[in-house]
Design an enzyme around this catalytic site. Structure first.
Site, PDB file in Angstrom:
ATOM      1  N   HIS A  25       0.851  -1.188   0.000  1.00  0.00           N
ATOM      2  CA  HIS A  25       0.000   0.000   0.000  1.00  0.00           C
ATOM      3  C   HIS A  25       0.886   1.238   0.000  1.00  0.00           C
ATOM      4  O   HIS A  25       1.278   1.750   1.050  1.00  0.00           O
ATOM      5  CB  HIS A  25      -0.910  -0.018   1.238  1.00  0.00           C
ATOM      6  N   HIS A  27       1.198   4.905  -2.385  1.00  0.00           N
ATOM      7  CA  HIS A  27       0.636   5.727  -3.469  1.00  0.00           C
ATOM      8  C   HIS A  27       1.745   6.465  -4.208  1.00  0.00           C
ATOM      9  O   HIS A  27       2.548   7.169  -3.587  1.00  0.00           O
ATOM     10  CB  HIS A  27      -0.354   6.742  -2.905  1.00  0.00           C
ATOM     11  N   ASP A  29       1.560   9.088  -6.133  1.00  0.00           N
ATOM     12  CA  ASP A  29       1.466  10.537  -6.024  1.00  0.00           C
ATOM     13  C   ASP A  29       1.658  11.028  -4.592  1.00  0.00           C
ATOM     14  O   ASP A  29       1.671  12.235  -4.352  1.00  0.00           O
ATOM     15  CB  ASP A  29       0.130  11.043  -6.581  1.00  0.00           C
ATOM     16  N   GLY A 184      -9.707   7.515  -2.169  1.00  0.00           N
ATOM     17  CA  GLY A 184     -10.345   8.813  -2.035  1.00  0.00           C
ATOM     18  C   GLY A 184     -11.166   8.870  -0.760  1.00  0.00           C
ATOM     19  O   GLY A 184     -11.152   7.947   0.057  1.00  0.00           O
ATOM     20  N   HIS A 211      -9.815   0.307  -0.418  1.00  0.00           N
ATOM     21  CA  HIS A 211      -9.654   1.123   0.785  1.00  0.00           C
ATOM     22  C   HIS A 211     -10.947   1.010   1.612  1.00  0.00           C
ATOM     23  O   HIS A 211     -12.035   1.343   1.124  1.00  0.00           O
ATOM     24  CB  HIS A 211      -9.472   2.598   0.420  1.00  0.00           C
ATOM     25  N   GLU A 214     -11.003   2.896   7.270  1.00  0.00           N
ATOM     26  CA  GLU A 214     -10.050   3.934   7.673  1.00  0.00           C
ATOM     27  C   GLU A 214     -10.817   5.084   8.310  1.00  0.00           C
ATOM     28  O   GLU A 214     -10.692   5.339   9.512  1.00  0.00           O
ATOM     29  CB  GLU A 214      -9.250   4.423   6.463  1.00  0.00           C
ATOM     30  N   ASP A 303       1.771   3.906   2.920  1.00  0.00           N
ATOM     31  CA  ASP A 303       0.682   4.717   2.371  1.00  0.00           C
ATOM     32  C   ASP A 303       1.247   5.815   1.479  1.00  0.00           C
ATOM     33  O   ASP A 303       1.197   5.711   0.259  1.00  0.00           O
ATOM     34  CB  ASP A 303      -0.199   5.290   3.470  1.00  0.00           C
TER      35      ASP A 303
END
Length: 363
Positions: A25, A27, A29, A184, A211, A214, A303
């Site tokens: 996991h 990202h 970006d 998102g 996801h 959370e 993350d």
């Protein structure tokens, strides 16, 4: 993030740096080098950065994310996505991502990103995926094959392109794409809203994670797993809503928690990120230790390395400081991650037998 780019990086034990790691996991970006952001912003004319000093920019990202709000945390990505709109930028960022992970001891990584967020300067979805894949292959080459990187294509929860991205995932799955995800803001955007995408993936025998758990509780995890069919759960820490812990330390699992544990549905746990978004108060009270002791398929993840100001080694160190973990626990986390990877079984076995076990035996 390049290991030298984070001025707030905590001291990490040498054996942790050397330990083989696997991340499921992460990202794309959320992990750019600050210096790269500054250079690309100048090249493309983006003037929205809060500062052009790389060290100060790294601090700004971390401070902006330390709000306790998932929504505020997600706002930081406007700056990174702004400089990820050309093939050259995407290739560079993906290659640097592979280099930085390998420098931190990561031997296998699944890095996710949303292709629909990189179309502002005329790229097509296919061109975005091709550029990122080319960057990952270049990064693998630069590291001398020390790391294997696969992409996860992400659909955004608040848009209506998830089926299109699922189809894109299937089209590229033999060219460096390992699976699909949705990401998102979780509140108000339940996973079942994207059920057609998940149904297409299942019909196509294609892997996906979601996801869930959370910012929203166990009901989000239930929907992701039982309605949508997720093979893994991104974050998933709110599964504790379905666990009752007694004063003597024993625990009773509800039916959902038992299902996840007994069916080895991996949880992609990201401790530092959870602290930033308010899913946990501090490392010492983070539910990762409870979940590990109860036998869940726990994996440890970053993350967003830039936004959370972290690396896999730092996540390991936080766990050492909070729970006194030694190499044997991190070998369990790493093995669990590789076993849950969206890779063919022979490749998973090779990584465990040739890289993970020997690496930990050497510690």
């Amino acid at each position: 993030m390049h290991l030298s780019d984070n001025p707030a990086a905590q001291p990490v034990a040498d054996w942790i740096r050397r330990a083989p790691k696997a991340v499921l996991h992460d990202h794309l970006d959320g992990g750019l080098r600050p210096a790269t952001i500054v250079e690309l912003a100048r090249a493309c004319g983006y003037e929205g950065l809060p500062t052009e000093d790389p060290a100060a920019l790294a601090v700004w990202f971390r401070d902006a994310a330390d709000s306790g709000s998932l929504e505020r945390y997600l706002e930081t990505f406007a700056h990174t996505c702004a400089v990820m709109q050309t093939r050259e930028a995407l290739e560079r960022i993906a290659a640097e991502c592979a280099e930085d992970l390998a420098a931190d001891g990561v031997v296998y990584a699944e890095v996710r990103y949303a292709p629909e967020q990189h179309l502002e300067r005329g790229l097509t979805l296919d061109e975005v995926v091709d550029a990122v894949n080319a960057g990952f292959r270049e990064g693998e080459r630069r590291t001398g094959g020390k790391i294997t990187v696969r992409a996860l294509l992400t659909g955004m929860r608040h848009t209506d392109r998830s089926l299109e991205i699922a189809e894109l995932t299937v089209a590229h799955r033999d060219r460096g794409v390992a699976g699909f995800d949705i990401a998102g803001g979780e509140i108000g955007n339940p996973p079942a809203r994207h059920l057609p995408a998940f149904q297409h993936l299942k019909r196509s025998n294609c892997h996906f994670t979601i996801h869930a758990g959370e910012a929203v509780g166990a009901e989000s995890i239930h929907e992701a797993v039982q309605i949508c069919g997720a093979e893994r759960v991104g974050h998933g820490v709110r599964i504790t809503d379905d666990i009752t812990v007694h004063e003597d330390g024993t625990a009773d699992l509800g039916h959902l928690a038992s299902y996840l544990r007994d069916n080895r549905i991996a949880l992609e746990v990201c401790p530092t990120s959870n602290l930033q978004t308010g899913a946990a108060k501090d490392y010492a009270s983070h539910p990762i230790d409870l979940l590990r002791r109860l036998g869940f398929g726990v994996t440890l993840n970053t993350d967003n390395r830039l936004v959370s100001g972290t690396t896999m080694s730092e996540e390991f160190q936080h766990m050492v400081d909070a729970f006194g973990y030694g190499p044997e626990v991190f070998e369990q986390f790493t093995t669990a991650a590789v076993e849950a990877a969206f890779l063919p079984l022979p490749e998973r076995r090779r990584i465990i037998d040739e890289l993970v076990r020997p690496g930990y035996a050497a510690l």
